[in-house]
Design a protein around this motif. Structure first.
Motif, PDB file in Angstrom:
ATOM      1  N   PRO A  16      33.634  48.442  95.900  1.00 48.87           N
ATOM      2  CA  PRO A  16      32.440  47.696  96.307  1.00 48.87           C
ATOM      3  C   PRO A  16      32.828  46.315  96.830  1.00 48.87           C
ATOM      4  CG  PRO A  16      32.685  47.619  93.927  1.00 48.87           C
ATOM      5  CD  PRO A  16      33.755  48.553  94.436  1.00 48.87           C
ATOM      6  N   LYS A  17      31.877  45.664  97.509  1.00 47.07           N
ATOM      7  CA  LYS A  17      32.098  44.322  98.050  1.00 47.07           C
ATOM      8  C   LYS A  17      31.053  43.364  97.508  1.00 47.07           C
ATOM      9  CE  LYS A  17      32.029  45.320 102.500  1.00 47.07           C
ATOM     10  NZ  LYS A  17      32.162  45.101 103.973  1.00 47.07           N
ATOM     11  N   PHE A  18      31.427  42.102  97.406  1.00 48.04           N
ATOM     12  CA  PHE A  18      30.455  41.060  97.134  1.00 48.04           C
ATOM     13  C   PHE A  18      30.967  39.751  97.704  1.00 48.04           C
ATOM     14  CE2 PHE A  18      31.630  38.978  92.786  1.00 48.04           C
ATOM     15  CZ  PHE A  18      32.958  38.948  93.133  1.00 48.04           C
ATOM     16  N   ASN A  19      30.094  38.729  97.720  1.00 44.30           N
ATOM     17  CA  ASN A  19      30.444  37.428  98.273  1.00 44.30           C
ATOM     18  C   ASN A  19      30.684  36.410  97.161  1.00 44.30           C
ATOM     19  OD1 ASN A  19      30.229  38.241 100.964  1.00 44.30           O
ATOM     20  ND2 ASN A  19      28.048  37.754 101.036  1.00 44.30           N
ATOM     21  N   ILE A  20      31.809  35.715  97.258  1.00 43.41           N
ATOM     22  CA  ILE A  20      32.076  34.575  96.382  1.00 43.41           C
ATOM     23  C   ILE A  20      31.357  33.370  96.986  1.00 43.41           C
ATOM     24  CG2 ILE A  20      33.886  33.078  95.450  1.00 43.41           C
ATOM     25  CD1 ILE A  20      35.791  35.499  95.664  1.00 43.41           C
ATOM     26  N   SER A  21      30.641  32.631  96.151  1.00 42.73           N
ATOM     27  CA  SER A  21      29.721  31.596  96.636  1.00 42.73           C
ATOM     28  C   SER A  21      30.425  30.451  97.359  1.00 42.73           C
ATOM     29  CB  SER A  21      28.914  31.019  95.471  1.00 42.73           C
ATOM     30  OG  SER A  21      28.134  32.000  94.852  1.00 42.73           O
ATOM     31  N   GLU A  22      29.780  29.987  98.433  1.00 41.92           N
ATOM     32  CA  GLU A  22      30.220  28.771  99.100  1.00 41.92           C
ATOM     33  C   GLU A  22      29.840  27.572  98.224  1.00 41.92           C
ATOM     34  OE1 GLU A  22      28.087  28.228 102.723  1.00 41.92           O
ATOM     35  OE2 GLU A  22      26.128  28.481 101.772  1.00 41.92           O
ATOM     36  N   GLY A  23      30.369  26.397  98.561  1.00 39.91           N
ATOM     37  CA  GLY A  23      29.972  25.204  97.818  1.00 39.91           C
ATOM     38  C   GLY A  23      31.070  24.168  97.752  1.00 39.91           C
ATOM     39  N   ILE A  24      30.806  23.125  96.968  1.00 38.26           N
ATOM     40  CA  ILE A  24      31.771  22.047  96.758  1.00 38.26           C
ATOM     41  C   ILE A  24      32.545  22.348  95.481  1.00 38.26           C
ATOM     42  CG2 ILE A  24      32.095  19.561  96.537  1.00 38.26           C
ATOM     43  CD1 ILE A  24      30.700  20.488  99.151  1.00 38.26           C
ATOM     44  N   TYR A  25      33.874  22.305  95.585  1.00 37.50           N
ATOM     45  CA  TYR A  25      34.723  22.665  94.457  1.00 37.50           C
ATOM     46  C   TYR A  25      35.811  21.608  94.231  1.00 37.50           C
ATOM     47  CZ  TYR A  25      32.792  27.429  94.594  1.00 37.50           C
ATOM     48  OH  TYR A  25      31.957  28.530  94.558  1.00 37.50           O
ATOM     49  N   ALA A  26      36.182  21.444  92.959  1.00 39.77           N
ATOM     50  CA  ALA A  26      37.386  20.684  92.619  1.00 39.77           C
ATOM     51  C   ALA A  26      38.532  21.693  92.571  1.00 39.77           C
ATOM     52  CB  ALA A  26      37.223  20.001  91.266  1.00 39.77           C
ATOM     53  N   LYS A  27      39.556  21.445  93.401  1.00 45.85           N
ATOM     54  CA  LYS A  27      40.673  22.394  93.539  1.00 45.85           C
ATOM     55  C   LYS A  27      41.902  21.850  92.811  1.00 45.85           C
ATOM     56  CE  LYS A  27      43.777  24.171  97.143  1.00 45.85           C
ATOM     57  NZ  LYS A  27      44.781  23.238  97.653  1.00 45.85           N
ATOM     58  N   PHE A  28      42.380  22.621  91.843  1.00 55.58           N
ATOM     59  CA  PHE A  28      43.566  22.253  91.070  1.00 55.58           C
ATOM     60  C   PHE A  28      44.701  23.212  91.423  1.00 55.58           C
ATOM     61  CE2 PHE A  28      40.005  20.709  88.640  1.00 55.58           C
ATOM     62  CZ  PHE A  28      40.442  19.527  88.063  1.00 55.58           C
ATOM     63  N   ASP A  29      45.858  22.672  91.811  1.00 51.49           N
ATOM     64  CA  ASP A  29      47.035  23.503  92.050  1.00 51.49           C
ATOM     65  C   ASP A  29      47.872  23.515  90.779  1.00 51.49           C
ATOM     66  OD1 ASP A  29      46.470  24.150  94.762  1.00 51.49           O
ATOM     67  OD2 ASP A  29      47.105  22.146  95.348  1.00 51.49           O
ATOM     68  N   LEU A  30      48.244  24.706  90.355  1.00 56.73           N
ATOM     69  CA  LEU A  30      48.836  24.860  89.029  1.00 56.73           C
ATOM     70  C   LEU A  30      49.878  25.968  89.027  1.00 56.73           C
ATOM     71  CD1 LEU A  30      48.546  24.075  85.961  1.00 56.73           C
ATOM     72  CD2 LEU A  30      46.842  25.896  85.809  1.00 56.73           C
ATOM     73  N   VAL A  31      51.012  25.710  88.391  1.00 59.49           N
ATOM     74  CA  VAL A  31      52.063  26.704  88.173  1.00 59.49           C
ATOM     75  C   VAL A  31      52.246  26.870  86.669  1.00 59.49           C
ATOM     76  CG1 VAL A  31      54.516  27.247  88.495  1.00 59.49           C
ATOM     77  CG2 VAL A  31      53.226  26.134  90.339  1.00 59.49           C
ATOM     78  N   GLY A  32      52.372  28.113  86.218  1.00 58.55           N
ATOM     79  CA  GLY A  32      52.542  28.324  84.779  1.00 58.55           C
ATOM     80  C   GLY A  32      52.830  29.773  84.457  1.00 58.55           C
TER      81      GLY A  32
END
Length: 291
Positions: free
Chosen positions: A220-236
């Motif tokens: 199945p398909k669906f849409n991930i919502s548009e919007g304003i996001y805080a983006k964190f880059d992370l390695v772990g």
């Protein structure tokens, strides 16, 4: 049950769950939902319970409380009544009652620090998270505006090691369709640091580049919502993610002057720990925010 019939039932159940999550702040009308899906209410309720193991009303109640418990921590300018309204409660009295039934404390007690003990109990359900020594105070987000993202997906019930099996199925689907250009995304419908891990809804997604034709209609398909996001880059590595989410909601958000929304956060993988041999990840984590 025929394969096609089973797929259709799973699709209907997923559509219902997606509708609940994206309309959780509204009065969810079963009549309208059954009309949209073109099936009877009886059939709709039966399919949902067969697939997810609990009825629609129980799910709505659980999801509303999960969203409310998050917002009580992060939206410091919102009153308890505001949070109740945002999460679809028309009565503050009913909200206070069901919140105490779920968390064994009032919303006020939760805000004053009760969440820390509750969250730590959940973290200790995961041996890898309990052992994690990762620190995140050095992280600074980039604020970004994200578009709608159309994705193929498999929903996984529970935040556990079996998520790797779900990703292996998606990888098989990618290879079967000869897809070479795509992104792997995980959607966290529930905060796994304040929701029992067995109850979390984790959605594994494949985003295919525009112009690529997909032959299979299996997913199945669906849409991930548009919007304003805080983006964190992370390695772990596995175990660090729960500790990161705990830090994000319990430390970074309350100090940041931002508030979160009912839109679920998501991860875009550069390296997927569920598919990598060393169980390490390289991700961008997107948290929906407002100011």
């Amino acid at each position: 049950m025929k394969k096609g019939t089973l797929q259709k039932r799973v699709q209907i159940a997923n559509d219902i769950m997606y509708y609940i999550y994206t309309h959780i702040e509204t009065n969810i009308a079963m009549d309208e939902l059954s009309e949209d899906l073109k099936i009877s209410k009886f059939h709709m309720h039966r399919i949902f319970k067969d697939v997810f193991g609990k009825n629609i009303y129980e799910s709505i109640k659980s999801i509303r409380l999960q969203k409310a418990s998050n917002l009580l921590l992060t939206n410091k300018y919102s009153t308890i009544s505001d949070v109740a309204n945002i999460c679809g409660y028309s009565s503050q009295t009913s909200f206070l009652r069901v919140f105490k039934e779920r968390f064994s404390m009032t919303p006020k007690e939760w805000k004053k620090g009760g969440y820390k003990k509750f969250s730590q109990h959940i973290i200790e359900q995961s041996p890898k998270a309990k052992q994690s020594t990762a620190k995140f105070d050095h992280l600074e987000p980039t604020i970004v505006k994200m578009p709608v993202i159309e994705s193929y997906y498999i929903r996984h019930s529970g935040y556990n090691a079996l998520i790797s099996t779900t990703w292996q199925k998606l990888q098989t689907w990618v290879f079967s369709n000869n897809i070479t250009e795509y992104k792997q995304i995980a959607l966290f419908h529930d905060n796994p640091t304040i929701t029992p891990l067995s109850e979390c809804q984790y959605v594994a997604c494949i985003v295919v580049d525009k112009g690529v034709k997909v032959k299979s209609d299996r997913l199945p398909k669906f849409n991930i919502s548009e919007g304003i996001y805080a983006k964190f880059d992370l390695v772990g590595e596995q175990g660090d993610m729960l500790k990161f989410i705990q830090w994000l909601y319990h430390e970074w958000l309350p100090k940041s002057e931002y508030e979160t929304t009912t839109k679920p956060p998501y991860v875009i993988y550069k390296k997927n720990n569920y598919l990598s041999e060393d169980s390490k990840f390289d991700i961008s984590f997107y948290l929906s925010i407002k100011f």
